[in-house]
Design an enzyme around this catalytic site. Structure first.
Site, PDB file in Angstrom:
ATOM      1  N   CYS A   1       0.548  -1.168  -0.254  1.00 42.98           N
ATOM      2  CA  CYS A   1      -0.284   0.068  -0.171  1.00 42.98           C
ATOM      3  C   CYS A   1       0.894   1.487   0.199  1.00 42.98           C
ATOM      4  CB  CYS A   1      -1.390   0.080   0.813  1.00 42.98           C
ATOM      5  SG  CYS A   1      -1.831   1.527   1.267  1.00 42.98           S
TER       6      CYS A   1
ATOM      7  N   CYS B   1       0.378   4.469   6.877  1.00 38.62           N
ATOM      8  CA  CYS B   1      -0.250   4.902   8.372  1.00 38.62           C
ATOM      9  C   CYS B   1       0.666   3.077   8.897  1.00 38.62           C
ATOM     10  CB  CYS B   1      -2.003   3.786   8.256  1.00 38.62           C
ATOM     11  SG  CYS B   1      -2.899   4.436   6.875  1.00 38.62           S
TER      12      CYS B   1
ATOM     13  N   CYS C   1       0.264  -0.091  10.369  1.00 41.05           N
ATOM     14  CA  CYS C   1       0.273  -1.070   9.273  1.00 41.05           C
ATOM     15  C   CYS C   1       1.077  -1.757   8.730  1.00 41.05           C
ATOM     16  CB  CYS C   1      -1.311  -0.761   7.995  1.00 41.05           C
ATOM     17  SG  CYS C   1      -1.251  -1.453   6.917  1.00 41.05           S
TER      18      CYS C   1
ATOM     19  N   CYS D   1     -16.649  -8.665   4.892  1.00 40.41           N
ATOM     20  CA  CYS D   1     -16.223  -7.558   4.625  1.00 40.41           C
ATOM     21  C   CYS D   1     -15.098  -8.214   3.232  1.00 40.41           C
ATOM     22  CB  CYS D   1     -15.961  -6.799   5.272  1.00 40.41           C
ATOM     23  SG  CYS D   1     -15.437  -4.859   5.635  1.00 40.41           S
TER      24      CYS D   1
ATOM     25  N   CYS E   1     -19.782  -5.885   3.038  1.00 37.71           N
ATOM     26  CA  CYS E   1     -18.957  -4.332   3.522  1.00 37.71           C
ATOM     27  C   CYS E   1     -17.967  -4.963   1.984  1.00 37.71           C
ATOM     28  CB  CYS E   1     -18.420  -4.647   4.355  1.00 37.71           C
ATOM     29  SG  CYS E   1     -17.866  -3.599   5.517  1.00 37.71           S
TER      30      CYS E   1
ATOM     31  N   CYS F   1     -19.384   1.917   8.368  1.00 39.97           N
ATOM     32  CA  CYS F   1     -18.302   1.294   9.556  1.00 39.97           C
ATOM     33  C   CYS F   1     -17.791   2.126   9.319  1.00 39.97           C
ATOM     34  CB  CYS F   1     -18.340  -0.385   8.120  1.00 39.97           C
ATOM     35  SG  CYS F   1     -17.248  -1.106   9.754  1.00 39.97           S
TER      36      CYS F   1
ATOM     37  N   ARG G   1     -18.444  -3.284  17.202  1.00 39.44           N
ATOM     38  CA  ARG G   1     -17.571  -4.207  17.844  1.00 39.44           C
ATOM     39  C   ARG G   1     -16.584  -4.443  17.911  1.00 39.44           C
ATOM     40  NH1 ARG G   1     -16.749  -3.990  11.935  1.00 39.44           N
ATOM     41  NH2 ARG G   1     -19.286  -4.014  12.345  1.00 39.44           N
TER      42      ARG G   1
HETATM   43  S1  SF4 Z   1      -4.541   0.896   7.143  1.00 38.31           S
HETATM   44 FE1  SF4 Z   1      -2.503   0.059   5.830  1.00 38.31          FE
HETATM   45  S2  SF4 Z   1      -3.478  -0.593   3.913  1.00 38.31           S
HETATM   46 FE2  SF4 Z   1      -4.758   0.487   4.538  1.00 38.31          FE
HETATM   47  S3  SF4 Z   1      -4.770   2.818   3.876  1.00 38.31           S
HETATM   48 FE3  SF4 Z   1      -3.384   2.503   5.793  1.00 38.31          FE
HETATM   49  S4  SF4 Z   1      -1.200   1.606   5.303  1.00 38.31           S
HETATM   50 FE4  SF4 Z   1      -2.698   1.377   3.553  1.00 38.31          FE
END
Ligand code: SF4
Length: 342
Positions: free
Chosen positions: A66, A70, A73, A110, A142, A202, A272
């Site tokens: 990705c 974040c 993650c 989901c 979802c 959600c 949840r």
């Molecule tokens: S949470 Fe992870 S998969 Fe989702 S946008 Fe952020 S870095 Fe990308």
């Protein structure tokens, strides 16, 4: 001690809205006060959800790589830890996963992709999978595909998507410390698009990322202002190679206070007990069902859970029932819910 929480529950059951000072008092309560708090706030859960538990089943339909950053993650391209990397699954693979989710007692399936937002070809394939699932399998659908544009939201709605996931993750004040490649307002805008196009939202967040009580309350009330439909409350399970690898500091009782506060602020919503349940609540995780009415089963996107059998046993031991849909819903009709014994 219990009078205090019962008085609060009485006010909320009578229609009052949780105030910020009350939210902070809940979060700041002692461990000894927390069980009476849960028992009092459980009355709200029972009012709106009875003794039913919804099982949500996640499919990581496209993993890793990705471009976003974040900090929690492991699928971010800036994370250094091990993670599966694969492109979008086929339509057939997504449909078969939905069938397995239904067989496992899933209330909602989901489809999740690691992405800033869906590309045209990916979106077309996901919409085709959703059309097949809605035609063949009695389960709500979802999708969680990152940031949306208006035309994309319209395509998902037309394909039959019931709900779209896009978390706010944390308080607006702290968002820039967690992610720099998109903004809190970007996320809010996608939630608004979801609502404008007639889908349920959600939308929740993650606790354990170094935030204070005020930040958790801010997140909780921002979700109330947005009137989101479903609130996944995740507890950080720090992933190796992420910038939050060393964060957390949660205790099981703190997690339970957070859940109770979310229920108190959102009495009727689908609250949840989400990612990080097993590792953060540990032996106290059954108590989370006193206030939360849904869980993920069969694990999360990049980490395993305790497994379907243990989830069912936990629900049964607590005296709750799994909520499922009965038979395929005719086109345009609201699905019927039933509760089944586990
Ligand atoms: S949470 Fe992870 S998969 Fe989702 S946008 Fe952020 S870095 Fe990308």
């Amino acid at each position: 001690m219990s009078d205090r929480w019962n008085d609060l529950a009485d006010r909320l059951l009578a229609g009052a809205r949780l105030e910020r000072a009350e939210a902070l008092a809940m979060l700041g309560a002692t461990d000894a006060e927390t069980l009476p708090m849960l028992q009092a706030i459980a009355r709200l859960r029972e009012r709106h959800h009875g003794r039913r538990v919804r099982l949500h089943v996640l499919l990581n339909a496209k993993s890793g790589m990705c471009p976003e950053d974040c900090g929690f993650c492991s699928q971010s391209s800036v994370a250094a830890g091990p993670v599966d990397r694969y492109p979008l699954l086929t339509v057939e693979e997504m449909v078969e996963s939905a069938r397995a989710a239904r067989a496992a007692g899933g209330w909602k399936f989901c489809i999740v992709t690691s992405t800033r937002g869906p590309g045209d070809l990916e979106l077309a394939r996901i919409c085709e999978a959703v059309r097949r699932i809605k035609a063949e399998i009695p389960i709500r659908v979802c999708t969680s595909l990152g940031l949306l544009k208006p035309g994309q939201a319209a395509m998902l709605k037309a394909a039959g998507v019931d709900r779209f996931n896009h978390n706010l993750e944390t308080a607006e004040r702290r968002f820039g410390e967690i992610c720099t490649t998109h903004s809190y307002e970007d996320r809010v805008e996608t939630v608004r698009l979801v609502h404008e196009h007639g889908m349920e939202s959600c939308c929740g967040g993650i606790v354990g990322m170094g935030e204070g009580d005020g930040d958790i309350a801010d997140l909780c009330f921002a979700l109330r202002d947005l009137d989101v439909s479903s609130i996944p409350v995740n507890f950080l399970n720090p992933r190796p190679g992420t910038s939050l690898e060393g964060a957390n500091g949660l205790t099981p009782w703190r997690c339970l206070r957070v859940l109770a506060m979310f229920r108190a602020a959102h009495p009727a919503k689908d609250v949840r007990v989400a990612g990080g349940r097993e590792v953060n609540l540990r032996s106290l995780q059954p108590l989370a069902l006193l206030v939360g009415n849904s869980i993920f089963t069969n694990g999360y996107l990049t980490t395993p859970g305790q497994g379907e059998d243990a989830d069912r046993r936990m629900i049964r031991d607590m005296g709750y029932e799994i909520e499922v849909e009965e038979g395929p819903a005719p086109a345009g009709a609201a699905p019927r819910d039933v509760a089944i014994r586990v």
